[in-house]
Design an enzyme around this catalytic site. Sequence first.
Site, PDB file in Angstrom:
ATOM      1  N   HIS A 144      48.002  46.423  35.048  1.00  0.00           N
ATOM      2  CA  HIS A 144      48.187  47.004  33.715  1.00  0.00           C
ATOM      3  C   HIS A 144      48.902  48.349  33.811  1.00  0.00           C
ATOM      4  O   HIS A 144      48.586  49.148  34.704  1.00  0.00           O
ATOM      5  CB  HIS A 144      46.836  47.260  33.051  1.00  0.00           C
ATOM      6  CG  HIS A 144      46.179  46.037  32.490  1.00  0.00           C
ATOM      7  ND1 HIS A 144      45.651  45.039  33.272  1.00  0.00           N
ATOM      8  CD2 HIS A 144      45.949  45.673  31.198  1.00  0.00           C
ATOM      9  CE1 HIS A 144      45.130  44.113  32.493  1.00  0.00           C
ATOM     10  NE2 HIS A 144      45.298  44.456  31.227  1.00  0.00           N
ATOM     11  N   ASN A 176      45.859  48.780  43.198  1.00  0.00           N
ATOM     12  CA  ASN A 176      45.462  48.426  41.827  1.00  0.00           C
ATOM     13  C   ASN A 176      43.944  48.373  41.673  1.00  0.00           C
ATOM     14  O   ASN A 176      43.397  48.851  40.686  1.00  0.00           O
ATOM     15  CB  ASN A 176      46.084  47.077  41.445  1.00  0.00           C
ATOM     16  CG  ASN A 176      45.704  46.636  40.037  1.00  0.00           C
ATOM     17  OD1 ASN A 176      45.751  47.425  39.099  1.00  0.00           O
ATOM     18  ND2 ASN A 176      45.308  45.388  39.893  1.00  0.00           N
TER      19      ASN A 176
END
Length: 299
Positions: A144, A176
């Site tokens: 994201h 991440n």
Amino acid sequence: MGSFKSIGLNRMLWLWFGFGMGVMFTLVLQSAAWMPNHAQHHMHKRDIKATTRATSSSNLTDTMNQFGDPGDGRDFIARDEYLLSYSRRDRVPSWTFEHLTAQSLVAGQGVNRSNSAFKEDPAIMSIFRSLLADYSGSGYDRGHTAPAGDAVATQEAMDQTFFLSNMSPQVGVGFNRQYWAYLENFVRSLTGTFSDVYVYTGPAFIPQKSGTTFTMSYPVLNGNTAVPTHFYKVLLVPHGSGYASAAFLLPNQKIDSSTALTSFKVDVQVIEKASGLVFFSKLSSLDDLCSLTTCTVTK
Ligand SMILES: *[C@@H]1O[C@H](CO)[C@@H](O)[C@H](O)[C@H]1NC(C)=O
Ligand SMILES: *[C@@H]1O[C@H](CO)[C@@H](O)[C@H](O)[C@H]1NC(C)=O
């Protein structure tokens, strides 16, 4: 008699006309038959354009606009909890913008990221879309840019963060799923100290130096979605009568969780130079956020 004669003349003209049309039609069919499909298409398109051809070239912008402005390769999309500028060439964001407050981070009833699913973004022209197939089996996470954890007010707002237009390929383990997530937590935690937290997030593509030569090298998933070399966050908070800011630039790789966040702190110009973006063009002077609060990440 007179009217009979004129009918005869008309008939003759019609015959000649019909004959002429027949010959032309046959010629067109014959010439079209051996042409490749795209050439026929092209010929057709040019015929259409020719009926609206430019008559004046006194203003070059007006002249070009008759044919179409190719644009700057970006899509701008406004969603509930973030704004997005999407890079059509790279199939990743060039930036997202969010406004976080203590209130905006209060989760709505039943909002749960396990209800959300990654999806291709129909707001992007199909040839420029990042695809599920790009990421599938690539070894990279769908990372994201505007985090799901920042869009908790409604399920709809959270779902909107799952469009692939908001994703970038990120190294999963150590980045991440760890360090980058810790950085996202740090940003949210700032709402405990500051009334408003404004966040720009995006990928960066930074040339690598080898000897005296700089080159840009990065994988492109499925020949479609570019893997950024770095990611940035540029933060802004109100302070006194003005604002304070900090910019962080992190490599897209496993980062040891003991690494100090301040080791990734850069002058915002480093990000601007790499991205072509200009941050805070309407603000004159900014205080250093990290002199007002401790810029650190925790697991
Ligand atoms: C040319 O046309 C554009 C669009 O109509 C306009 O914005 C621009 O000011 C014009 N430029 C000149 C030099 O007239
Ligand atoms: C979210 O949904 C998952 C799967 O249904 C569930 O295990 C989890 O407890 C839920 N989380 C919250 C905070 O409700």
